[in-house]
Design an enzyme around this catalytic site. Structure first.
Site, PDB file in Angstrom:
ATOM      1  N   HIS A  92       0.853  -1.207   0.000  1.00  0.00           N
ATOM      2  CA  HIS A  92       0.000   0.000   0.000  1.00  0.00           C
ATOM      3  C   HIS A  92       0.887   1.255   0.000  1.00  0.00           C
ATOM      4  CE1 HIS A  92      -2.963   2.877   1.369  1.00  0.00           C
ATOM      5  NE2 HIS A  92      -3.852   1.985   1.739  1.00  0.00           N
TER       6      HIS A  92
ATOM      7  N   GLU B 152      -0.865   1.280  -5.313  1.00  0.00           N
ATOM      8  CA  GLU B 152      -0.653   0.052  -4.534  1.00  0.00           C
ATOM      9  C   GLU B 152      -0.710  -1.160  -5.459  1.00  0.00           C
ATOM     10  OE1 GLU B 152      -3.684   0.024  -1.459  1.00  0.00           O
ATOM     11  OE2 GLU B 152      -3.918   2.174  -1.648  1.00  0.00           O
TER      12      GLU B 152
HETATM   13  C1  BG6 Z   1      -6.892   2.513   0.405  1.00  0.00           C
HETATM   14  C2  BG6 Z   1      -8.364   2.300   0.275  1.00  0.00           C
HETATM   15  O1  BG6 Z   1      -6.211   1.412  -0.087  1.00  0.00           O
HETATM   16  O2  BG6 Z   1      -6.585   2.677   1.795  1.00  0.00           O
HETATM   17  C3  BG6 Z   1      -9.117   3.474   0.882  1.00  0.00           C
HETATM   18  O3  BG6 Z   1      -8.688   2.142  -1.107  1.00  0.00           O
HETATM   19  C4  BG6 Z   1      -8.696   3.670   2.319  1.00  0.00           C
HETATM   20  O4  BG6 Z   1     -10.514   3.234   0.804  1.00  0.00           O
HETATM   21  C5  BG6 Z   1      -7.192   3.801   2.375  1.00  0.00           C
HETATM   22  O5  BG6 Z   1      -9.313   4.839   2.831  1.00  0.00           O
HETATM   23  C6  BG6 Z   1      -6.647   3.969   3.790  1.00  0.00           C
HETATM   24  O6  BG6 Z   1      -7.084   2.939   4.610  1.00  0.00           O
HETATM   25  P1  BG6 Z   1      -6.688   2.921   6.145  1.00  0.00           P
HETATM   26  O7  BG6 Z   1      -7.346   1.699   6.736  1.00  0.00           O
HETATM   27  O8  BG6 Z   1      -5.195   2.858   6.199  1.00  0.00           O
HETATM   28  O9  BG6 Z   1      -7.214   4.201   6.722  1.00  0.00           O
END
Ligand code: BG6
Length: 293
Positions: A161, A265
């Site tokens: 990510h 990602e």
């Molecule tokens: C992304 C998602 O990968 O991660 C989003 O597509 C999400 O929807 C973002 O808001 C962050 O997620 P988190 O759980 O780290 O706040």
């Protein structure tokens, strides 16, 4: 297992914010920080260049919570799941150092390992071992190896990510996904088509591109560079920027930080969920490198 692997003058296990242990790697090629918490790469700076990864100044560094920025390792599910941590437990688990070597060319390779504890076993079916191999050189290579050690088919989703540092996302384009299909998280998960042109950012963006194996290129005229994201073992690409309102709603993200990041990602989500046969392994590999423009 030796949990104190170090290479004098090159890689040491140090203490990061809030006492979280992290590897600090410094070579003539690059500098990197990798936390045992989540196997999280938070920092990668090739020699004489700007940082490649964005880190939020508001990130919490606490057991049980994900680090905001860098490269959260997402496994075994992607996104929210009622009653369970968002994006799975790998990014909030404590990983174990497995090996640390320096190659003849100067690159440093750190491998971390994760096996399920009782809680993880209760949250996701199957037996597995993860190895996360990070190679720090002029490029950053990350390989998530998922081994099915059980006797049943293992179904899982994964992403690296990655939060990239950009000067201003409104002037950035992401190419490599032209013509691909994506689920639009901001429009009832409708399946849409990316036109035959790069992505540009004019508002909150949250898209899950499926069946995409090409490299992506982040063109950032502000920082006068191109970041190339090459991948293998990955069929999906998620592109995300929270923009204004969502940034304000996230407690661990600065209200005004959104222009300076974009997530691209690499992984396997939704239609591309992994199915790993008993005894088999899958490797999702991403290589990040920069080019001046
Ligand atoms: C992304 C998602 O990968 O991660 C989003 O597509 C999400 O929807 C973002 O808001 C962050 O997620 P988190 O759980 O780290 O706040």
């Amino acid at each position: 297992m030796d949990t104190q692997l170090e290479i004098p003058g090159v890689a040491r296990l140090a203490t990061g914010p809030c006492g979280l242990p992290r590897y600090e790697i410094t070579t003539p090629l690059a500098e990197a920080h990798i936390y045992l918490h989540g196997a999280h790469v938070s920092h990668f700076v090739p020699a004489r260049q700007a940082p490649v990864l964005f880190m939020s100044s508001q990130s919490q560094f606490q057991p049980g919570r994900p680090i905001r920025g860098g490269v959260p390792v997402i496994f075994p599910w992607f996104g929210p799941r009622e009653g369970f941590p968002s994006h799975g437990f790998a990014r909030i688990s404590s990983w174990t150092p497995e090996s640390l070597v320096q190659k003849p060319g100067g690159e440093v390779v750190l491998t971390l390992r994760l096996e399920p504890d009782d809680k993880a076993r209760a949250e996701w079916p199957g037996s597995w071992v993860l190895h996360f191999r990070v190679t720090v050189g002029t490029a950053l290579t990350m390989e998530l190896e998922i081994e099915n050690t059980g006797s049943e088919l293992l179904r899982a989703q994964d992403t690296l990510h990655t939060y990239f540092l950009v000067q201003d996302v409104r002037n950035v384009s992401v190419s490599g996904l032209e013509g691909a299909e994506y689920y639009d998280q901001l429009d009832r998960m409708q399946l849409k088509h990316q036109p035959a042109e790069p992505i540009r950012f004019t508002g909150e963006t949250d898209r899950d591109y499926i069946n995409t194996t090409s490299a992506c290129v982040i063109e950032d005229p502000g920082l006068r560079r191109r970041i190339v994201v090459e991948k293998s073992g990955s069929q999906s690409t998620v592109v995300w920027n929270p923009w204004i309102a969502k940034s304000k709603a996230m407690p661990d993200f600065g209200d005004n930080e959104w222009p300076h990041m974009v997530c691209v990602e690499s992984g396997n989500v939704f239609d591309n969920t992994l199915e790993i046969a008993p005894g088999a392994r899958h490797i999702s590999r991403t290589l990040l490198r920069t080019e001046p423009i």
